[in-house]
Design a protein around this motif. Sequence first.
Motif, short mmCIF file in Angstrom:
data_model
loop_
_atom_site.label_atom_id
_atom_site.label_comp_id
_atom_site.label_asym_id
_atom_site.label_seq_id
_atom_site.Cartn_x
_atom_site.Cartn_y
_atom_site.Cartn_z
N PRO A 104 -6.09 12.55 -12.29
CA PRO A 104 -5.33 12.02 -13.45
C PRO A 104 -6.13 11.05 -14.31
O PRO A 104 -5.82 10.89 -15.50
CB PRO A 104 -4.13 11.32 -12.79
N ARG A 202 4.52 17.48 -10.39
CA ARG A 202 4.96 16.10 -10.70
C ARG A 202 3.79 15.15 -10.83
O ARG A 202 3.91 14.07 -11.42
CB ARG A 202 5.91 15.61 -9.61
N GLN A 203 2.64 15.51 -10.26
CA GLN A 203 1.46 14.66 -10.32
C GLN A 203 0.67 14.84 -11.62
O GLN A 203 -0.29 14.11 -11.87
CB GLN A 203 0.54 14.95 -9.14
N THR A 205 0.05 14.06 -15.11
CA THR A 205 0.44 13.00 -16.04
C THR A 205 -0.26 13.13 -17.39
O THR A 205 0.06 12.38 -18.32
CB THR A 205 0.15 11.62 -15.45
N VAL A 231 6.40 19.01 -14.87
CA VAL A 231 5.32 18.04 -15.04
C VAL A 231 5.89 16.69 -15.47
O VAL A 231 6.92 16.61 -16.13
CB VAL A 231 4.26 18.52 -16.06
N SER A 232 5.18 15.65 -15.08
CA SER A 232 5.60 14.29 -15.46
C SER A 232 5.11 13.91 -16.85
O SER A 232 5.59 12.93 -17.43
CB SER A 232 5.07 13.28 -14.43
N ALA A 233 4.17 14.67 -17.35
CA ALA A 233 3.55 14.35 -18.63
C ALA A 233 4.40 14.82 -19.81
O ALA A 233 5.24 15.70 -19.66
CB ALA A 233 2.18 15.04 -18.70
#
Length: 278
Positions: A104, A202-203, A205, A231-233
């Motif tokens: 990340p 989820r990782q 970003t 996705v978290s991004a």
Amino acid sequence: MIQQTDFFFEGGRSGVLLIHGLTGTPMEMRLLGKGLNRAGFTVHGMQLAGHCGNVEDLLATGWRDWYASVEKAADEMLEKVDHLFVGGLSMGALLALKLAADRPQQVAGVGVYGATFRYDGWSIPWAARLSFMLPLLKKLGIGRNFSFMEQPPYGIRDERLRAQVSTAMLSGDSAAAGLPGNPWYSLAEMYHLAAEVRSQLRQVTAPCLVAHASEDDVASLKNAELVMREVSAPAELLLLEDSYHMITIDRERRTLIDRSAAFFDDIAASNGTQRIAA
């Protein structure tokens, strides 16, 4: 014998690492790479381990080998640029997402082009849609010499281009157009990769440009929707209405080039400082 077909276009201090798909070749990323280079980016179209040779060359490798070659290419790219972007087509999109999840602090943005977690597009025969069962068959030692052969329209809506690519592919020129079929065991490896990446979404970003053909013949829109949802991004969806799966070479490739260049440029401008910490 494996032929080396990767390419490198020198540009500015923002770089894009491009990753082709399963049984594919860097040639399917070359037009996108040229366009991004004209927009000022340094571009490396890498070659995945085991690809651009024969079926045995491919079967000698698995998803961890493919990903290791991505990591090696990323490390080399980081020596040349201040901002690293990564873009992948089909299975290459999964490898790009995994790199973003694992690194990340190094990956500034991701081009997710025709992401393929499952082969569920409209041209996929029902027998091939059961390919998610292949990891079990591989574990049992069944089907090493079997392949799912590519079917028209070969991921390409443009009929003239389709004829050129299919002729090269069926002639055995794997360095130019990839293999004409997907070996069962290699598909099994892809499904192992898909499960790994799905667990890591989820990782992710780094901002994602999720580009997908609305009538993708190989991988349905559900694949893009999964990325957008998980996705978290921040993620931007680009639907292409006049292309099939191979969006990097099909009719709307210029749209893909322009949107990708603008997307990566905006990230680099907003970051300002280097994003390549270990």
